[in-house]
Design an enzyme around this catalytic site. Structure first.
Site, PDB file in Angstrom:
ATOM      1  N   TYR A  32      57.996 -26.300  31.145  1.00 34.43           N
ATOM      2  CA  TYR A  32      58.382 -26.673  32.508  1.00 34.43           C
ATOM      3  C   TYR A  32      57.471 -27.812  32.951  1.00 34.43           C
ATOM      4  O   TYR A  32      56.799 -27.748  33.979  1.00 34.43           O
ATOM      5  CB  TYR A  32      58.321 -25.478  33.467  1.00 34.43           C
ATOM      6  CG  TYR A  32      59.387 -25.565  34.538  1.00 34.43           C
ATOM      7  CD1 TYR A  32      60.721 -25.377  34.205  1.00 34.43           C
ATOM      8  CD2 TYR A  32      59.074 -25.875  35.858  1.00 34.43           C
ATOM      9  CE1 TYR A  32      61.718 -25.485  35.164  1.00 34.43           C
ATOM     10  CE2 TYR A  32      60.065 -25.986  36.818  1.00 34.43           C
ATOM     11  CZ  TYR A  32      61.386 -25.783  36.462  1.00 34.43           C
ATOM     12  OH  TYR A  32      62.373 -25.901  37.417  1.00 34.43           O
ATOM     13  N   HIS A  37      51.053 -32.305  33.015  1.00 36.82           N
ATOM     14  CA  HIS A  37      51.183 -32.258  31.556  1.00 36.82           C
ATOM     15  C   HIS A  37      51.332 -33.672  31.002  1.00 36.82           C
ATOM     16  O   HIS A  37      50.761 -34.007  29.969  1.00 36.82           O
ATOM     17  CB  HIS A  37      52.417 -31.453  31.150  1.00 36.82           C
ATOM     18  CG  HIS A  37      52.442 -30.038  31.634  1.00 36.82           C
ATOM     19  ND1 HIS A  37      53.304 -29.611  32.604  1.00 36.82           N
ATOM     20  CD2 HIS A  37      51.713 -28.949  31.283  1.00 36.82           C
ATOM     21  CE1 HIS A  37      53.123 -28.306  32.817  1.00 36.82           C
ATOM     22  NE2 HIS A  37      52.159 -27.884  32.037  1.00 36.82           N
ATOM     23  N   GLN A  61      48.806 -13.724  27.543  1.00 35.54           N
ATOM     24  CA  GLN A  61      47.916 -14.110  28.647  1.00 35.54           C
ATOM     25  C   GLN A  61      48.449 -13.680  30.010  1.00 35.54           C
ATOM     26  O   GLN A  61      47.873 -14.015  31.043  1.00 35.54           O
ATOM     27  CB  GLN A  61      47.618 -15.609  28.608  1.00 35.54           C
ATOM     28  CG  GLN A  61      48.777 -16.520  28.962  1.00 35.54           C
ATOM     29  CD  GLN A  61      48.446 -17.978  28.685  1.00 35.54           C
ATOM     30  OE1 GLN A  61      48.316 -18.391  27.551  1.00 35.54           O
ATOM     31  NE2 GLN A  61      48.281 -18.767  29.739  1.00 35.54           N
ATOM     32  N   LYS A 148      42.467 -28.788  36.161  1.00 34.76           N
ATOM     33  CA  LYS A 148      43.011 -27.857  37.153  1.00 34.76           C
ATOM     34  C   LYS A 148      42.643 -26.423  36.788  1.00 34.76           C
ATOM     35  O   LYS A 148      42.320 -25.628  37.656  1.00 34.76           O
ATOM     36  CB  LYS A 148      44.527 -27.993  37.226  1.00 34.76           C
ATOM     37  CG  LYS A 148      45.135 -26.935  38.094  1.00 34.76           C
ATOM     38  CD  LYS A 148      46.576 -27.192  38.369  1.00 34.76           C
ATOM     39  CE  LYS A 148      47.165 -25.980  39.014  1.00 34.76           C
ATOM     40  NZ  LYS A 148      47.400 -24.908  38.028  1.00 34.76           N
ATOM     41  N   ARG A 186      54.213 -23.338  38.553  1.00 36.36           N
ATOM     42  CA  ARG A 186      54.418 -22.218  39.478  1.00 36.36           C
ATOM     43  C   ARG A 186      54.768 -22.684  40.893  1.00 36.36           C
ATOM     44  O   ARG A 186      55.187 -21.859  41.708  1.00 36.36           O
ATOM     45  CB  ARG A 186      53.178 -21.312  39.518  1.00 36.36           C
ATOM     46  CG  ARG A 186      52.992 -20.508  38.250  1.00 36.36           C
ATOM     47  CD  ARG A 186      51.953 -19.424  38.401  1.00 36.36           C
ATOM     48  NE  ARG A 186      52.015 -18.450  37.307  1.00 36.36           N
ATOM     49  CZ  ARG A 186      51.244 -18.468  36.219  1.00 36.36           C
ATOM     50  NH1 ARG A 186      50.336 -19.415  36.067  1.00 36.36           N
ATOM     51  NH2 ARG A 186      51.377 -17.561  35.285  1.00 36.36           N
TER      52      ARG A 186
END
Ligand code: AMP
Length: 281
Positions: A32, A37, A61, A148, A186
């Site tokens: 996503y 990225h 995870q 981040k 998210r």
């Protein structure tokens, strides 16, 4: 650009690159993809003859009550973005391909017990395990991670050193939306009101940056930032912390290089962000 869905396919491609003496950059992701990225892929593209991007929503995870099932996925869009950015390989395995019958896991101690590690038990064990597997499969010279996820970056650096992976772990700056919200897959969970509230994390960071100075008690900084967060009714602070940039352990007074991470729920979505500070002199 090639797409490998099995470990064996990825290994075959990597063997070819190694035979030709090409150096390899790896960008591990859960897909996503967004510009955060993209900045990692661009950095890898600049510094390596070949770039591999892994797209794998890693089940180990996620905690039992977390968002594994509803984590956003769009492989076709991700494929196009990787192609446009000049990636040479996408490694996109199914969970069974990575974990069928697996019993060995990679644990890291103290660094993983605080902050997100405390809030998400087992999270960094899953991260370390999957990144170890990706390092073994792709055998990169360099691997790119976002600042981040600052605790993750510190943990991966330590793991790569401690386990002698021979991979250079490179941190890349946080990419933000125009209102300061850190880009994240998210963010798609946020409804309109929550999205409007979410830049409160950045406002807390900006306030923190404006007052932080050497010799300041950490608690004073934390309280000031918490006040900014408390002014936003849709935001519920999980933690604001001041930790040593290397060990991730809390400090009382700001003396050396520190990381100031925060985790905040906006509605039911958990957002994280941070800034670093290194006193001069
Ligand atoms: P994820 O797909 O969320 O697991 O993230 C994959 C990699 O992209 C991790 O190294 C993240 O730290 C990095 N990343 C995610 N969001 C950002 C961002 N806004 N800026 C820079 N890097 C990011």
């Amino acid at each position: 650009m090639e797409i490998a869905r099995t470990v064996e396919e990825a290994r075959r491609i990597v063997r070819g690159w190694k035979k030709d003496g090409l150096d390899i950059g790896l960008v591990p992701t859960m897909g996503y993809l967004h510009e955060g990225h993209g900045s990692l892929i661009a950095a890898a593209r600049k510094e390596n003859a070949r770039v591999a991007v892994s797209i794998f929503v890693n089940p180990t995870q996620f905690g039992p009550n977390e968002d594994l099932a509803r984590y956003p996925r769009d492989f076709e869009r991700d494929r196009a973005l990787c192609e446009n950015m000049g990636a040479d390989l996408i490694f996109h395995p199914e969970p069974e391909e990575m974990y069928q019958g697996a019993q060995a896991f990679v644990d890291i101690g103290l660094l993983a017990d605080t902050l997100d590690g405390a809030a998400r038990p087992g999270h960094f064990r899953g991260v370390c395990t999957v990144v170890s597997k990706l390092f073994n499969i792709v055998q990169p010279d360099r691997a790119y991670f976002g600042e981040k996820d600052a605790q993750q970056l510190a943990i991966i650096k330590k793991m790569a050193f401690d386990l002698n992976f021979g991979v250079q772990v490179i941190g890349c700056p946080i990419v933000r939306e125009s209102d300061g919200l850190a880009k994240s897959s998210r963010n798609t969970y946020l409804n309109a009101a929550e999205r409007a509230a979410a830049p409160v994390l950045y406002r807390a960071i900006q306030h923190g940056k404006s007052i932080i100075k050497k010799g300041m008690p950490a608690q004073m900084l934390i309280s000031e930032m918490e006040k900014v967060l408390a002014a936003e009714p849709l935001a519920k602070t999980e933690y604001v912390a001041v930790v040593d940039a290397m060990t991730m352990q809390p400090v009382d007074t700001i003396e050396g290089a520190v990381l100031v991470p925060l985790a905040v729920r906006v509605g039911s979505t958990r957002l994280i962000d941070n800034f670093s500070f290194a006193p001069q002199g």
